[in-house]
Write an enzyme that holds these catalytic residues in place. Structure first.
Site, PDB file in Angstrom:
ATOM      1  N   TYR A 157       0.840  -1.213   0.000  1.00 45.50           N
ATOM      2  CA  TYR A 157       0.000   0.000   0.000  1.00 45.50           C
ATOM      3  C   TYR A 157       0.876   1.265   0.000  1.00 45.50           C
ATOM      4  CZ  TYR A 157      -3.719   3.186   1.665  1.00 45.50           C
ATOM      5  OH  TYR A 157      -4.619   4.219   1.815  1.00 45.50           O
ATOM      6  N   LYS A 190       1.148   4.215  -2.835  1.00 51.46           N
ATOM      7  CA  LYS A 190       0.831   5.617  -2.532  1.00 51.46           C
ATOM      8  C   LYS A 190       2.040   6.530  -2.787  1.00 51.46           C
ATOM      9  CE  LYS A 190      -3.480   5.055  -1.421  1.00 51.46           C
ATOM     10  NZ  LYS A 190      -4.519   5.600  -2.323  1.00 51.46           N
TER      11      LYS A 190
HETATM   12  P1  NAP Z   1     -13.209   2.549   1.281  1.00 51.43           P
HETATM   13  O1  NAP Z   1     -14.213   3.041   2.247  1.00 51.43           O
HETATM   14  O2  NAP Z   1     -12.731   1.150   1.353  1.00 51.43           O
HETATM   15  O3  NAP Z   1     -13.770   2.844  -0.215  1.00 51.43           O
HETATM   16  C1  NAP Z   1     -13.007   2.489  -1.328  1.00 51.43           C
HETATM   17  C2  NAP Z   1     -13.744   2.885  -2.587  1.00 51.43           C
HETATM   18  O4  NAP Z   1     -12.926   2.498  -3.708  1.00 51.43           O
HETATM   19  C3  NAP Z   1     -15.078   2.173  -2.740  1.00 51.43           C
HETATM   20  O5  NAP Z   1     -16.029   3.086  -3.237  1.00 51.43           O
HETATM   21  C4  NAP Z   1     -14.781   1.091  -3.785  1.00 51.43           C
HETATM   22  O6  NAP Z   1     -15.905   0.795  -4.609  1.00 51.43           O
HETATM   23  C5  NAP Z   1     -13.732   1.777  -4.621  1.00 51.43           C
HETATM   24  N1  NAP Z   1     -12.914   0.827  -5.391  1.00 51.43           N
HETATM   25  C6  NAP Z   1     -12.093  -0.130  -4.915  1.00 51.43           C
HETATM   26  N2  NAP Z   1     -11.521  -0.791  -5.951  1.00 51.43           N
HETATM   27  C7  NAP Z   1     -11.990  -0.213  -7.087  1.00 51.43           C
HETATM   28  C8  NAP Z   1     -11.763  -0.425  -8.467  1.00 51.43           C
HETATM   29  N3  NAP Z   1     -10.923  -1.367  -8.902  1.00 51.43           N
HETATM   30  N4  NAP Z   1     -12.406   0.346  -9.377  1.00 51.43           N
HETATM   31  C9  NAP Z   1     -13.273   1.323  -8.951  1.00 51.43           C
HETATM   32  N5  NAP Z   1     -13.519   1.577  -7.657  1.00 51.43           N
HETATM   33  C10 NAP Z   1     -12.890   0.811  -6.738  1.00 51.43           C
HETATM   34  O7  NAP Z   1     -11.892   3.430   1.335  1.00 51.43           O
HETATM   35  P2  NAP Z   1     -11.652   4.951   1.805  1.00 51.43           P
HETATM   36  O8  NAP Z   1     -11.155   4.908   3.192  1.00 51.43           O
HETATM   37  O9  NAP Z   1     -12.813   5.793   1.473  1.00 51.43           O
HETATM   38  O10 NAP Z   1     -10.419   5.321   0.874  1.00 51.43           O
HETATM   39  C11 NAP Z   1     -10.552   6.113  -0.301  1.00 51.43           C
HETATM   40  C12 NAP Z   1      -9.162   6.509  -0.770  1.00 51.43           C
HETATM   41  O11 NAP Z   1      -8.507   7.236   0.259  1.00 51.43           O
HETATM   42  C13 NAP Z   1      -8.265   5.312  -1.090  1.00 51.43           C
HETATM   43  O12 NAP Z   1      -7.439   5.609  -2.189  1.00 51.43           O
HETATM   44  C14 NAP Z   1      -7.436   5.184   0.160  1.00 51.43           C
HETATM   45  O13 NAP Z   1      -6.214   4.536  -0.075  1.00 51.43           O
HETATM   46  C15 NAP Z   1      -7.254   6.631   0.561  1.00 51.43           C
HETATM   47  N6  NAP Z   1      -6.915   6.858   1.962  1.00 51.43           N
HETATM   48  C16 NAP Z   1      -7.768   6.488   2.964  1.00 51.43           C
HETATM   49  C17 NAP Z   1      -7.407   6.729   4.284  1.00 51.43           C
HETATM   50  C18 NAP Z   1      -8.298   6.378   5.428  1.00 51.43           C
HETATM   51  O14 NAP Z   1      -7.865   6.586   6.579  1.00 51.43           O
HETATM   52  N7  NAP Z   1      -9.499   5.888   5.235  1.00 51.43           N
HETATM   53  C19 NAP Z   1      -6.165   7.324   4.571  1.00 51.43           C
HETATM   54  C20 NAP Z   1      -5.331   7.676   3.519  1.00 51.43           C
HETATM   55  C21 NAP Z   1      -5.717   7.434   2.221  1.00 51.43           C
HETATM   56  P3  NAP Z   1     -16.782  -0.548  -4.486  1.00 51.43           P
HETATM   57  O15 NAP Z   1     -17.080  -0.785  -3.051  1.00 51.43           O
HETATM   58  O16 NAP Z   1     -18.003  -0.207  -5.301  1.00 51.43           O
HETATM   59  O17 NAP Z   1     -15.971  -1.639  -5.118  1.00 51.43           O
END
Ligand code: NAP
Length: 248
Positions: A156, A160
């Site tokens: 991961y 990133k």
């Molecule tokens: P999440 O709740 O797990 O949601 C992930 C989203 O990505 C879902 O809508 C999922 O859609 C979609 N997705 C996954 N694989 C996909 C694909 N191959 N094609 C299209 N859509 C896809 O994650 P989140 O926490 O909101 O994270 C969103 C972003 O922020 C990510 O890039 C993550 O790495 C980044 N981020 C998150 C955090 C955190 O603390 N949460 C911190 C730093 C960075 P489906 O469910 O419809 O498949």
């Protein structure tokens, strides 16, 4: 005047979490929204109606961001439905956490494909209408762990960190075309992704956050509005941290 009035935005992975909050905040600020989902079909479809309530045009597409051909088709469809793409938010992402010793080739490949290759796929396709329009804002969702690394997240963190190098290169290549490329690095944000963490890991994260709390998707979305809007029109090639001061 709303900050994104009449802009056309594409947000990947908006069925849940941060992407969903970005789509809602963009709609609140007047943008027309194209968004994608993959496995959460019902949630994706429900979002379309929710966004339309803001009085903007909204359409969801079931599309795998990690698939090069699907990404090209998506941009063709969005341009045909909306006319162009002004703002691209590469948000779709996954985790497959485990220590390096236990990490399989499949876990490595999957995370790199969904988190990093997707950014290449969508950016390459979206820059065509952006170049025609002589403007655009690309926002790539990276993470603080892409800057600092994290035990148990070699795949991961690498994906990133890769996004950051990509973002800066695109900023240099396309600045002369008035296309901006920035990365947004959330810290610890409450979503389903972080919901998988155990109590101990949660405590460790919070200990290192000066603001002493987890962030909300909406707080990431607010920073995204800034990077997507003309308020940031002299800002490109940057990594904006939204992390409560976790990493300084
Ligand atoms: P999440 O709740 O797990 O949601 C992930 C989203 O990505 C879902 O809508 C999922 O859609 C979609 N997705 C996954 N694989 C996909 C694909 N191959 N094609 C299209 N859509 C896809 O994650 P989140 O926490 O909101 O994270 C969103 C972003 O922020 C990510 O890039 C993550 O790495 C980044 N981020 C998150 C955090 C955190 O603390 N949460 C911190 C730093 C960075 P489906 O469910 O419809 O498949």
């Amino acid at each position: 005047m709303k900050l994104l009035e009449n802009k056309i935005a594409l947000v990947t992975g908006a069925s849940r979490g941060i992407g969903r909050e970005i789509a809602k905040k963009f709609a609140e600020q007047g943008a027309n929204i194209a968004f994608t989902y993959l496995s959460s079909v019902e949630k994706g479809q429900a979002l379309e109606a929710e966004l339309a309530d803001y009085g903007v045009k909204a359409k969801g597409y079931r599309s795998d961001a990690s698939d090069y051909t699907a990404a090209e088709q998506l941009i063709t469809d969005v341009v045909s439905d909306f006319g162009t793409v002004d703002i691209l938010v590469n948000n779709a992402g996954i985790t497959r956490d485990t220590l390096l010793m236990r990490m399989s080739e499949e876990q490595w490949d999957e995370v790199l494909r969904v988190n990093l290759k997707s950014v290449f796929n969508l950016t390459k396709a979206a820059t065509k209408p952006m170049m025609r329009a002589k403007q655009g804002s690309i926002i790539n969702i990276t993470s603080v762990v892409g800057l600092m690394g994290n035990a148990g997240q070699a795949n991961y963190s690498a994906s990133k960190a890769g996004i950051i190098g990509f973002t800066k290169s695109v900023a240099k290549e396309l600045g002369s075309r008035n296309i901006r490329s920035n990365a947004l690095a959330p810290g610890f944000i409450e979503t389903e992704m972080t919901g998988e963490l155990n109590e101990k890991a949660l405590e460790d994260w919070l200990k290192n956050i000066p603001l002493k709390r987890a962030g909300q998707g909406e707080e990431v979305a607010n920073a995204c509005v800034f990077l997507g809007s003309d308020m940031s029109k002299y800002i490109t090639g940057q990594v904006l941290q939204v992390d409560g001061g976790m990493l300084m």
